[in-house]
Design a protein around this motif. Structure first.
Motif, PDB file in Angstrom:
ATOM      1  N   GLU A 109      23.089  56.449  42.623  1.00  0.00           N
ATOM      2  CA  GLU A 109      21.921  55.572  42.532  1.00  0.00           C
ATOM      3  C   GLU A 109      20.636  56.366  42.331  1.00  0.00           C
ATOM      4  OE1 GLU A 109      19.400  52.322  45.184  1.00  0.00           O
ATOM      5  OE2 GLU A 109      21.556  52.507  45.529  1.00  0.00           O
ATOM      6  N   VAL A 110      20.514  57.502  43.006  1.00  0.00           N
ATOM      7  CA  VAL A 110      19.306  58.321  42.894  1.00  0.00           C
ATOM      8  C   VAL A 110      19.084  58.750  41.445  1.00  0.00           C
ATOM      9  CG1 VAL A 110      18.215  60.492  43.574  1.00  0.00           C
ATOM     10  CG2 VAL A 110      19.473  59.153  45.263  1.00  0.00           C
ATOM     11  N   LEU A 111      20.135  59.241  40.803  1.00  0.00           N
ATOM     12  CA  LEU A 111      20.005  59.718  39.425  1.00  0.00           C
ATOM     13  C   LEU A 111      19.756  58.571  38.458  1.00  0.00           C
ATOM     14  CD1 LEU A 111      22.816  62.428  39.367  1.00  0.00           C
ATOM     15  CD2 LEU A 111      20.357  62.826  39.266  1.00  0.00           C
ATOM     16  N   LEU A 112      20.439  57.457  38.649  1.00  0.00           N
ATOM     17  CA  LEU A 112      20.226  56.314  37.763  1.00  0.00           C
ATOM     18  C   LEU A 112      18.795  55.808  37.851  1.00  0.00           C
ATOM     19  CD1 LEU A 112      23.532  54.314  38.371  1.00  0.00           C
ATOM     20  CD2 LEU A 112      22.905  55.525  36.270  1.00  0.00           C
ATOM     21  N   ARG A 113      18.278  55.685  39.056  1.00  0.00           N
ATOM     22  CA  ARG A 113      16.908  55.198  39.218  1.00  0.00           C
ATOM     23  C   ARG A 113      15.906  56.212  38.671  1.00  0.00           C
ATOM     24  NH1 ARG A 113      15.789  53.170  45.102  1.00  0.00           N
ATOM     25  NH2 ARG A 113      13.976  52.261  44.041  1.00  0.00           N
ATOM     26  N   ALA A 114      16.201  57.498  38.840  1.00  0.00           N
ATOM     27  CA  ALA A 114      15.318  58.527  38.282  1.00  0.00           C
ATOM     28  C   ALA A 114      15.261  58.440  36.766  1.00  0.00           C
ATOM     29  CB  ALA A 114      15.783  59.915  38.709  1.00  0.00           C
ATOM     30  N   ARG A 115      16.428  58.277  36.117  1.00  0.00           N
ATOM     31  CA  ARG A 115      16.448  58.166  34.658  1.00  0.00           C
ATOM     32  C   ARG A 115      15.662  56.937  34.198  1.00  0.00           C
ATOM     33  NH1 ARG A 115      18.993  62.466  35.755  1.00  0.00           N
ATOM     34  NH2 ARG A 115      16.784  62.830  36.208  1.00  0.00           N
ATOM     35  N   ALA A 116      15.739  55.848  34.940  1.00  0.00           N
ATOM     36  CA  ALA A 116      14.982  54.640  34.591  1.00  0.00           C
ATOM     37  C   ALA A 116      13.484  54.872  34.731  1.00  0.00           C
ATOM     38  CB  ALA A 116      15.430  53.481  35.479  1.00  0.00           C
ATOM     39  N   ILE A 117      13.073  55.463  35.848  1.00  0.00           N
ATOM     40  CA  ILE A 117      11.647  55.645  36.130  1.00  0.00           C
ATOM     41  C   ILE A 117      11.010  56.640  35.169  1.00  0.00           C
ATOM     42  CG2 ILE A 117      10.007  56.546  37.829  1.00  0.00           C
ATOM     43  CD1 ILE A 117      12.035  55.499  39.994  1.00  0.00           C
ATOM     44  N   GLY A 141      12.398  51.230  38.267  1.00  0.00           N
ATOM     45  CA  GLY A 141      13.356  51.818  39.192  1.00  0.00           C
ATOM     46  C   GLY A 141      13.936  50.828  40.177  1.00  0.00           C
ATOM     47  N   THR A 142      13.651  49.547  39.978  1.00  0.00           N
ATOM     48  CA  THR A 142      14.171  48.509  40.866  1.00  0.00           C
ATOM     49  C   THR A 142      15.593  48.144  40.467  1.00  0.00           C
ATOM     50  OG1 THR A 142      11.943  47.602  41.131  1.00  0.00           O
ATOM     51  CG2 THR A 142      13.795  46.171  41.731  1.00  0.00           C
ATOM     52  N   VAL A 143      16.483  48.095  41.436  1.00  0.00           N
ATOM     53  CA  VAL A 143      17.860  47.700  41.170  1.00  0.00           C
ATOM     54  C   VAL A 143      17.906  46.175  41.058  1.00  0.00           C
ATOM     55  CG1 VAL A 143      20.241  47.704  42.011  1.00  0.00           C
ATOM     56  CG2 VAL A 143      18.787  49.714  42.371  1.00  0.00           C
ATOM     57  N   LEU A 144      18.187  45.691  39.860  1.00  0.00           N
ATOM     58  CA  LEU A 144      18.230  44.250  39.615  1.00  0.00           C
ATOM     59  C   LEU A 144      19.558  43.638  40.015  1.00  0.00           C
ATOM     60  CD1 LEU A 144      16.586  44.124  36.065  1.00  0.00           C
ATOM     61  CD2 LEU A 144      15.476  43.887  38.297  1.00  0.00           C
ATOM     62  N   LEU A 189      22.895  55.905  24.270  1.00  0.00           N
ATOM     63  CA  LEU A 189      24.260  56.005  24.783  1.00  0.00           C
ATOM     64  C   LEU A 189      24.484  57.334  25.499  1.00  0.00           C
ATOM     65  CD1 LEU A 189      26.261  54.532  21.749  1.00  0.00           C
ATOM     66  CD2 LEU A 189      25.142  53.328  23.651  1.00  0.00           C
ATOM     67  N   SER A 190      25.253  57.266  26.583  1.00  0.00           N
ATOM     68  CA  SER A 190      25.632  58.456  27.340  1.00  0.00           C
ATOM     69  C   SER A 190      26.920  58.152  28.077  1.00  0.00           C
ATOM     70  CB  SER A 190      24.526  58.848  28.330  1.00  0.00           C
ATOM     71  OG  SER A 190      24.375  57.838  29.334  1.00  0.00           O
ATOM     72  N   ILE A 191      27.506  59.161  28.707  1.00  0.00           N
ATOM     73  CA  ILE A 191      28.741  58.966  29.476  1.00  0.00           C
ATOM     74  C   ILE A 191      28.688  59.832  30.733  1.00  0.00           C
ATOM     75  CG2 ILE A 191      31.258  59.205  29.510  1.00  0.00           C
ATOM     76  CD1 ILE A 191      31.262  58.849  26.473  1.00  0.00           C
ATOM     77  N   CYS A 192      28.818  59.234  31.880  1.00  0.00           N
ATOM     78  CA  CYS A 192      29.077  59.843  33.190  1.00  0.00           C
ATOM     79  C   CYS A 192      28.283  61.129  33.459  1.00  0.00           C
ATOM     80  CB  CYS A 192      30.577  60.072  33.356  1.00  0.00           C
ATOM     81  SG  CYS A 192      31.099  60.253  35.084  1.00  0.00           S
ATOM     82  N   TYR A 193      28.897  62.290  33.313  1.00  0.00           N
ATOM     83  CA  TYR A 193      28.267  63.561  33.707  1.00  0.00           C
ATOM     84  C   TYR A 193      26.977  63.829  32.948  1.00  0.00           C
ATOM     85  CZ  TYR A 193      28.260  68.485  35.271  1.00  0.00           C
ATOM     86  OH  TYR A 193      27.941  69.709  35.843  1.00  0.00           O
ATOM     87  N   ASP A 194      26.814  63.202  31.784  1.00  0.00           N
ATOM     88  CA  ASP A 194      25.533  63.280  31.069  1.00  0.00           C
ATOM     89  C   ASP A 194      24.364  62.918  31.983  1.00  0.00           C
ATOM     90  OD1 ASP A 194      26.431  64.004  28.475  1.00  0.00           O
ATOM     91  OD2 ASP A 194      26.771  61.904  27.906  1.00  0.00           O
ATOM     92  N   LEU A 195      24.620  62.067  32.976  1.00  0.00           N
ATOM     93  CA  LEU A 195      23.559  61.552  33.845  1.00  0.00           C
ATOM     94  C   LEU A 195      22.766  62.655  34.528  1.00  0.00           C
ATOM     95  CD1 LEU A 195      22.226  59.059  35.175  1.00  0.00           C
ATOM     96  CD2 LEU A 195      24.058  59.109  36.896  1.00  0.00           C
ATOM     97  N   ARG A 196      23.375  63.825  34.711  1.00  0.00           N
ATOM     98  CA  ARG A 196      22.728  64.929  35.421  1.00  0.00           C
ATOM     99  C   ARG A 196      21.820  65.769  34.517  1.00  0.00           C
ATOM    100  NH1 ARG A 196      24.533  65.657  40.523  1.00  0.00           N
ATOM    101  NH2 ARG A 196      26.436  64.561  41.101  1.00  0.00           N
ATOM    102  N   PHE A 197      21.668  65.371  33.267  1.00  0.00           N
ATOM    103  CA  PHE A 197      20.914  66.174  32.311  1.00  0.00           C
ATOM    104  C   PHE A 197      19.749  65.356  31.761  1.00  0.00           C
ATOM    105  CE2 PHE A 197      25.148  67.712  32.754  1.00  0.00           C
ATOM    106  CZ  PHE A 197      24.990  69.090  32.866  1.00  0.00           C
ATOM    107  N   PRO A 198      18.586  65.420  32.431  1.00  0.00           N
ATOM    108  CA  PRO A 198      17.472  64.539  32.078  1.00  0.00           C
ATOM    109  C   PRO A 198      16.949  64.752  30.665  1.00  0.00           C
ATOM    110  CG  PRO A 198      16.780  66.210  33.657  1.00  0.00           C
ATOM    111  CD  PRO A 198      18.266  66.269  33.595  1.00  0.00           C
TER     112      PRO A 198
END
Length: 265
Positions: free
Chosen positions: A188-196, A228-231, A148-157
């Motif tokens: 999108e860049v950050l979301l795909r990076a977190r996935a990969i 990293g593929t957007v489904l 679980l995370s929320i919004c700005y957390d996304l910038r902290f790998p």
């Protein structure tokens, strides 16, 4: 597991926002979703002086989404809301997950607070009114380890690496109200990076559109696989999109490109 991300445009009318949220959950259930994810501040996004009073997790907000989960027989990730905080001046930005019986299965308080100053563009200090959480949370959702995370957390790998490694997460959830000027370049860049980098599915539900004169959110809610593929990606409107998470594919990716297993640090 079939997952739905629910994208909405919360305004300064809590009853109206909750009505829209329930309609989106109904759509998710009708689409066969096992889990539906709502965005950050799903119940209110408007001027601070009109915001609902903060509540405990078993208050009106929690009761509303517990009932929705129970009535629909579906896992519900209730975005986030203002939970009663540690003192009179601050709340917590808190997300809750309910199982299909309506039981509260997990609670997470946002750790990283959005304190940003971009001259002429945005001035926002979430820490003025919100206290940070201090615990990472991985929930078992339908038997799947979900970070679980929320919004700005996304910038902290480092947060997501801890969820994936220490918490054995296979899915990462990001409810958000990502602002337009950063969202169009970074979301999108950050979301795909977190996935990969964590070889996890990422499920991200965002707010869309204008909420008050100084705030416009980017939207583009999406579901991303461990490659990293957007489904699935939501169009620029209120609604839902769904995708099926294939854990066999996740295991194959981790086996064929074992970057998590090859870590040296």
């Amino acid at each position: 597991m079939r997952v739905a991300v629910c994208q909405l445009n919360a305004r300064d009318n809590r009853p109206a926002n909750l009505t829209v949220a329930r309609d989106l959950l109904d759509q998710a259930a009708a689409a066969g979703a096992d889990l539906a994810v709502l965005p950050e501040y799903v119940d209110y996004l408007g001027p601070a002086d009109g915001a609902p009073k903060p509540e405990p997790t078993d208050g009106e907000f929690g009761s509303f989404f517990a009932a929705a989960a129970r009535e629909l027989g579906m896992w519900v990730h209730a975005g986030s809301f203002h939970e009663t905080g540690p003192d009179d001046g601050r709340t917590y930005n808190t997300t809750m997950v309910f199982d299909p019986t309506g039981r509260l299965a997990a609670t997470y308080r946002k750790i990283h607070l959005y304190d940003v100053e971009i001259p002429g563009r945005v001035s926002y200090r979430e820490s003025n009114s919100v206290a940070p959480g201090d615990e990472t949370v991985v929930a078992d959702i339908a038997g799947i380890r979900t970070g679980l995370s929320i919004c700005y957390d996304l910038r902290f790998p480092e947060l997501y690496r801890r969820l994936a490694v220490d918490g054995d997460a296979q899915v990462l959830v990001v409810p958000a109200a990502f602002m337009m000027h950063t969202g169009r370049d970074h979301w999108e860049v950050l979301l795909r990076a977190r996935a990969i980098e964590n070889q996890c599915y990422v499920v991200a539900a965002g707010q869309i559109g204008d909420h008050e004169p100084s705030r416009t959110c980017f939207g583009r809610s999406m579901i991303i696989d461990p490659w990293g593929t957007v489904l699935a990606q939501a169009p620029d409107t209120v609604g839902i999109v769904t995708a099926d998470l294939d854990l066999a594919r996740l295991r194959t990716i981790r086996s064929e490109l074992p970057s998590l297993a090859n870590r040296r640090l």
